[in-house]
Design an enzyme around this catalytic site. Sequence first.
Site, PDB file in Angstrom:
ATOM      1  N   SER A 144       0.867  -1.179   0.000  1.00  0.00           N
ATOM      2  CA  SER A 144       0.000   0.000   0.000  1.00  0.00           C
ATOM      3  C   SER A 144       0.901   1.225   0.000  1.00  0.00           C
ATOM      4  CB  SER A 144      -0.845  -0.042   1.270  1.00  0.00           C
ATOM      5  OG  SER A 144      -1.445   1.208   1.520  1.00  0.00           O
ATOM      6  N   TYR A 157      -3.265  -0.817  10.663  1.00  0.00           N
ATOM      7  CA  TYR A 157      -3.099  -1.181   9.248  1.00  0.00           C
ATOM      8  C   TYR A 157      -1.767  -0.643   8.724  1.00  0.00           C
ATOM      9  CZ  TYR A 157      -4.020  -1.233   4.197  1.00  0.00           C
ATOM     10  OH  TYR A 157      -3.929  -1.426   2.838  1.00  0.00           O
TER      11      TYR A 157
HETATM   12  N1  LIG Z   1      -8.587  -0.873  -1.561  1.00  0.00           N
HETATM   13  C1  LIG Z   1      -7.586  -0.031  -1.384  1.00  0.00           C
HETATM   14  O1  LIG Z   1      -7.743   1.207  -1.512  1.00  0.00           O
HETATM   15  C2  LIG Z   1      -6.217  -0.555  -1.043  1.00  0.00           C
HETATM   16  C3  LIG Z   1      -5.195   0.387  -0.923  1.00  0.00           C
HETATM   17  C4  LIG Z   1      -3.919  -0.067  -0.629  1.00  0.00           C
HETATM   18  C5  LIG Z   1      -3.679  -1.410  -0.447  1.00  0.00           C
HETATM   19  N2  LIG Z   1      -4.708  -2.303  -0.564  1.00  0.00           N
HETATM   20  C6  LIG Z   1      -4.388  -3.715  -0.321  1.00  0.00           C
HETATM   21  O2  LIG Z   1      -4.980  -4.540  -1.296  1.00  0.00           O
HETATM   22  C7  LIG Z   1      -5.226  -5.841  -0.739  1.00  0.00           C
HETATM   23  C8  LIG Z   1      -6.623  -6.280  -1.095  1.00  0.00           C
HETATM   24  O3  LIG Z   1      -7.551  -5.363  -0.550  1.00  0.00           O
HETATM   25  P1  LIG Z   1      -8.937  -5.056  -1.279  1.00  0.00           P
HETATM   26  O4  LIG Z   1      -9.018  -3.601  -1.448  1.00  0.00           O
HETATM   27  O5  LIG Z   1      -9.124  -5.941  -2.433  1.00  0.00           O
HETATM   28  O6  LIG Z   1      -9.937  -5.435  -0.069  1.00  0.00           O
HETATM   29  P2  LIG Z   1     -11.235  -6.377  -0.034  1.00  0.00           P
HETATM   30  O7  LIG Z   1     -12.078  -6.114  -1.229  1.00  0.00           O
HETATM   31  O8  LIG Z   1     -11.822  -6.191   1.306  1.00  0.00           O
HETATM   32  O9  LIG Z   1     -10.623  -7.832  -0.164  1.00  0.00           O
HETATM   33  C9  LIG Z   1      -9.899  -8.407   0.888  1.00  0.00           C
HETATM   34  C10 LIG Z   1      -9.695  -9.888   0.600  1.00  0.00           C
HETATM   35  O10 LIG Z   1      -8.978 -10.463   1.693  1.00  0.00           O
HETATM   36  C11 LIG Z   1      -9.669 -11.650   2.120  1.00  0.00           C
HETATM   37  N3  LIG Z   1      -9.446 -11.910   3.531  1.00  0.00           N
HETATM   38  C12 LIG Z   1      -9.673 -11.093   4.585  1.00  0.00           C
HETATM   39  N4  LIG Z   1      -9.360 -11.718   5.739  1.00  0.00           N
HETATM   40  C13 LIG Z   1      -8.921 -12.960   5.398  1.00  0.00           C
HETATM   41  C14 LIG Z   1      -8.451 -14.079   6.124  1.00  0.00           C
HETATM   42  N5  LIG Z   1      -8.357 -14.058   7.473  1.00  0.00           N
HETATM   43  N6  LIG Z   1      -8.085 -15.178   5.445  1.00  0.00           N
HETATM   44  C15 LIG Z   1      -8.170 -15.222   4.096  1.00  0.00           C
HETATM   45  N7  LIG Z   1      -8.594 -14.199   3.344  1.00  0.00           N
HETATM   46  C16 LIG Z   1      -8.973 -13.080   3.995  1.00  0.00           C
HETATM   47  C17 LIG Z   1     -11.130 -11.368   1.811  1.00  0.00           C
HETATM   48  O11 LIG Z   1     -11.865 -12.562   1.585  1.00  0.00           O
HETATM   49  P3  LIG Z   1     -12.808 -13.331   2.642  1.00  0.00           P
HETATM   50  O12 LIG Z   1     -13.504 -12.314   3.445  1.00  0.00           O
HETATM   51  O13 LIG Z   1     -13.677 -14.135   1.740  1.00  0.00           O
HETATM   52  O14 LIG Z   1     -11.870 -14.175   3.423  1.00  0.00           O
HETATM   53  C18 LIG Z   1     -10.997 -10.636   0.473  1.00  0.00           C
HETATM   54  O15 LIG Z   1     -10.916 -11.558  -0.585  1.00  0.00           O
HETATM   55  C19 LIG Z   1      -4.950  -5.724   0.766  1.00  0.00           C
HETATM   56  O16 LIG Z   1      -3.687  -6.281   1.070  1.00  0.00           O
HETATM   57  C20 LIG Z   1      -4.948  -4.227   0.996  1.00  0.00           C
HETATM   58  O17 LIG Z   1      -4.140  -3.872   2.083  1.00  0.00           O
HETATM   59  C21 LIG Z   1      -5.968  -1.910  -0.855  1.00  0.00           C
END
Ligand SMILES: NC(=O)c1ccc[n+]([C@@H]2O[C@H](COP(=O)([O-])OP(=O)(O)OC[C@H]3O[C@@H](n4cnc5c(N)ncnc54)[C@H](OP(=O)(O)O)[C@@H]3O)[C@@H](O)[C@H]2O)c1
Length: 327
Positions: A144, A157
């Site tokens: 991130s 986070y």
């Molecule tokens: N969105 C942003 O603006 C942003 C910015 C910077 C970085 N990121 C990074 O991008 C990555 C993905 O985030 P996203 O935005 O796609 O969020 P998201 O839509 O909430 O997706 C998160 C994913 O992680 C899984 N997950 C959560 N807890 C888990 C666990 N204990 N075991 C296995 N799977 C788990 C969830 O699936 P289940 O609930 O089905 O397990 C889901 O598939 C993260 O590492 C985040 O830090 C996102």
Amino acid sequence: MRRQELRGQVAIVTGASSGVGWQAARRLAEAGMKLCVTARTAEALEWLANEIRQRGGECLVVPGDVTVQEDVERVVAECVARFGRVDMLVNNAGVQSYGAFDALPWEHITRILDVNCLGFMRFARAVMPHFRRQGSGHVLNVQSMLSKGAAPLLSAYTASKHATLGWAKSLQLELSGTGISVSNILVPSVDTNMFAHAPTLLSRAPQPVPPTYDVDVVARSIVAAARRPGKTRVPVFLQGWLILAMDTLAPWAGDWVLGRFGVRMQQRETSVHRPEGNLFKPMAGTFGPRGPVPPTPGWLRYSATAGLAVLAGGVVLGMAGLSRAVR
Ligand SMILES: NC(=O)c1ccc[n+]([C@@H]2O[C@H](COP(=O)([O-])OP(=O)(O)OC[C@H]3O[C@@H](n4cnc5c(N)ncnc54)[C@H](OP(=O)(O)O)[C@@H]3O)[C@@H](O)[C@H]2O)c1
């Protein structure tokens, strides 16, 4: 490193039931990779796998929790049993929780570190024996902009992402010359369901620090990293290169903006009561690549870029003038 041919290679994507993981799996499948997708929500993973298969791709679904060692080992074992190898790990599953540091429940803090940081390490350790045996492999970590910067309300986070980037860089050095690569993507705010999943101690729905980008920007960067592994990639200019440059030239500017407006910036008008979110169990019915907050329109991003570029230029000229005056 030479450009990798992805066709026929095998990737495990964690957190594939939503957001970045979902879109990355789609794009990697389009590039010809065979996929093993994992997260806790089996129904969402099946949905994604069917979509990939309908487009001619291969996709194995292995549900699991990244905080459970046996689940992690099972995902890797089932992937290798099905495809005979694993070439890339996309470490992506992540969670966050909104609230003042001293108000966050301790179990939120430890869970965030467990999923975001130890989850990445567990998976990397589980694939490593296969990578070492093959003499090749790629650990790609979805980081991130908060792996380098900071934001209020997201202290746990931010800590998890800084820790994970430090770990990844150390691993990269250790693996030098082994044929195994480590990459990182510094993800900006993207339009996923993360903001509909995250618990919040506040009464307003959370939103990303603007500007927000389309999640496909990150998915395409993941494919580019798969082709040319071993780098830390910054997929966008404004909430990417320009912010990193500003943080070096004039760190006080970002600190002032986020210190003063960061709490307000991260909340929408919509009321919400979500004290647990998806931390300890998945949230039903919110899968797919995109969430409720749309990307910032291009014209607004370009105007902000121009404004910030002028500010950065002014700072550089001011500093040059000051150093001449001192001499
Ligand atoms: N969105 C942003 O603006 C942003 C910015 C910077 C970085 N990121 C990074 O991008 C990555 C993905 O985030 P996203 O935005 O796609 O969020 P998201 O839509 O909430 O997706 C998160 C994913 O992680 C899984 N997950 C959560 N807890 C888990 C666990 N204990 N075991 C296995 N799977 C788990 C969830 O699936 P289940 O609930 O089905 O397990 C889901 O598939 C993260 O590492 C985040 O830090 C996102």
